[in-house]
Design a protein around this motif. Sequence first.
Motif, mmCIF file in Angstrom:
data_model
loop_
_atom_site.group_PDB
_atom_site.id
_atom_site.type_symbol
_atom_site.label_atom_id
_atom_site.label_comp_id
_atom_site.label_asym_id
_atom_site.label_seq_id
_atom_site.Cartn_x
_atom_site.Cartn_y
_atom_site.Cartn_z
ATOM 1 N N ASP A 16 0.805 -1.220 0.000
ATOM 2 C CA ASP A 16 0.000 0.000 0.000
ATOM 3 C C ASP A 16 0.840 1.274 0.000
ATOM 4 N N GLY A 17 2.178 1.116 -0.143
ATOM 5 C CA GLY A 17 3.036 2.276 -0.343
ATOM 6 C C GLY A 17 3.409 3.029 0.918
ATOM 7 N N THR A 18 3.277 2.413 2.094
ATOM 8 C CA THR A 18 3.562 3.122 3.341
ATOM 9 C C THR A 18 4.822 2.618 4.042
ATOM 10 N N LEU A 19 5.562 1.711 3.417
ATOM 11 C CA LEU A 19 6.751 1.149 4.049
ATOM 12 C C LEU A 19 7.946 2.067 3.819
ATOM 13 N N ASP A 20 8.619 2.470 4.917
ATOM 14 C CA ASP A 20 9.767 3.361 4.760
ATOM 15 C C ASP A 20 10.993 2.567 4.303
ATOM 16 N N GLU A 21 12.031 3.294 3.906
ATOM 17 C CA GLU A 21 13.192 2.683 3.262
ATOM 18 C C GLU A 21 13.937 1.734 4.196
ATOM 19 N N SER A 22 14.083 2.099 5.474
ATOM 20 C CA SER A 22 14.852 1.242 6.384
ATOM 21 C C SER A 22 14.166 -0.104 6.595
ATOM 22 N N ARG A 23 12.841 -0.090 6.762
ATOM 23 C CA ARG A 23 12.119 -1.353 6.949
ATOM 24 C C ARG A 23 12.025 -2.128 5.642
ATOM 25 N N LEU A 24 12.028 -1.422 4.504
ATOM 26 C CA LEU A 24 12.053 -2.118 3.210
ATOM 27 C C LEU A 24 13.347 -2.909 3.063
ATOM 28 N N GLN A 25 14.468 -2.318 3.458
ATOM 29 C CA GLN A 25 15.739 -3.025 3.379
ATOM 30 C C GLN A 25 15.754 -4.231 4.317
ATOM 31 N N ASP A 26 15.125 -4.079 5.486
ATOM 32 C CA ASP A 26 15.003 -5.194 6.428
ATOM 33 C C ASP A 26 14.188 -6.320 5.803
ATOM 34 N N LEU A 27 13.095 -5.948 5.132
ATOM 35 C CA LEU A 27 12.239 -6.938 4.474
ATOM 36 C C LEU A 27 13.004 -7.659 3.366
ATOM 37 N N LYS A 28 13.748 -6.920 2.561
ATOM 38 C CA LYS A 28 14.500 -7.531 1.462
ATOM 39 C C LYS A 28 15.582 -8.471 1.984
#
Length: 235
Positions: A16-28
Amino acid sequence: MNDCRRYQDLIEEYLDGTLDESRLQDLKAHAAACETCAEELRRSDVMREMIVDAFEPQATAKDAAAQILAKCPNWSHKTEAWTFHGRMAIAAAILLAAGAILGFALGRSGSVPIDERAALTRAPMRVAGLEGTVLVRHEGSDTWHALKSDAAVYLGDTFHCTSKSSLTLEVGDKSTLQIVENSMLALMSSDGETRFHLEHGHCRASLQSPHGPFFISTPHGRVEALGTEFTVTVE
């Protein structure tokens, strides 16, 4: 499993486009070591692209919703994954049909960063009325943003009223221009003359007299406002 459940929450935020960059890197980083979450993330990318592609400029929210659901892949061989993504697809379609556009569905490459907004020419007009969800795309960009009631207006802006939406621009001293749902209007000029282009839909002007040169062009020709009240419609 509990760890993956937490990352599925992050995948929903990514969708939904609300994930910030730091948590996106954690997810990846997690997805690189977890095939289940990696597959969920890949499907989220597919879903994002489907929604972006469905919401073309002349598409109504209802059309976009129907296209999203029609293009949903058959992921039933992994029931749990399909349940999650099917639910997100249906939720996205419902939100589109209601006119509440998801932020990621508006983003495409070539957007104009906020710190470059100064390069745009601000127009001497303001958003005087806003109902529902109205999208705006700045000149030189192909990214759509949800318009806010206090937003500035720039030369080259294109406005797209979605379902059950309307926009009123104050274009001079007590002069207004209104566009209604499923309409697209672009501001072409406001220096010496005011010129709009109505790509499709319906707009209505209410101008105080006397007023300067005021034109609305359409794919079928150009209309000059000689009076104070007029309407232009493009089917």
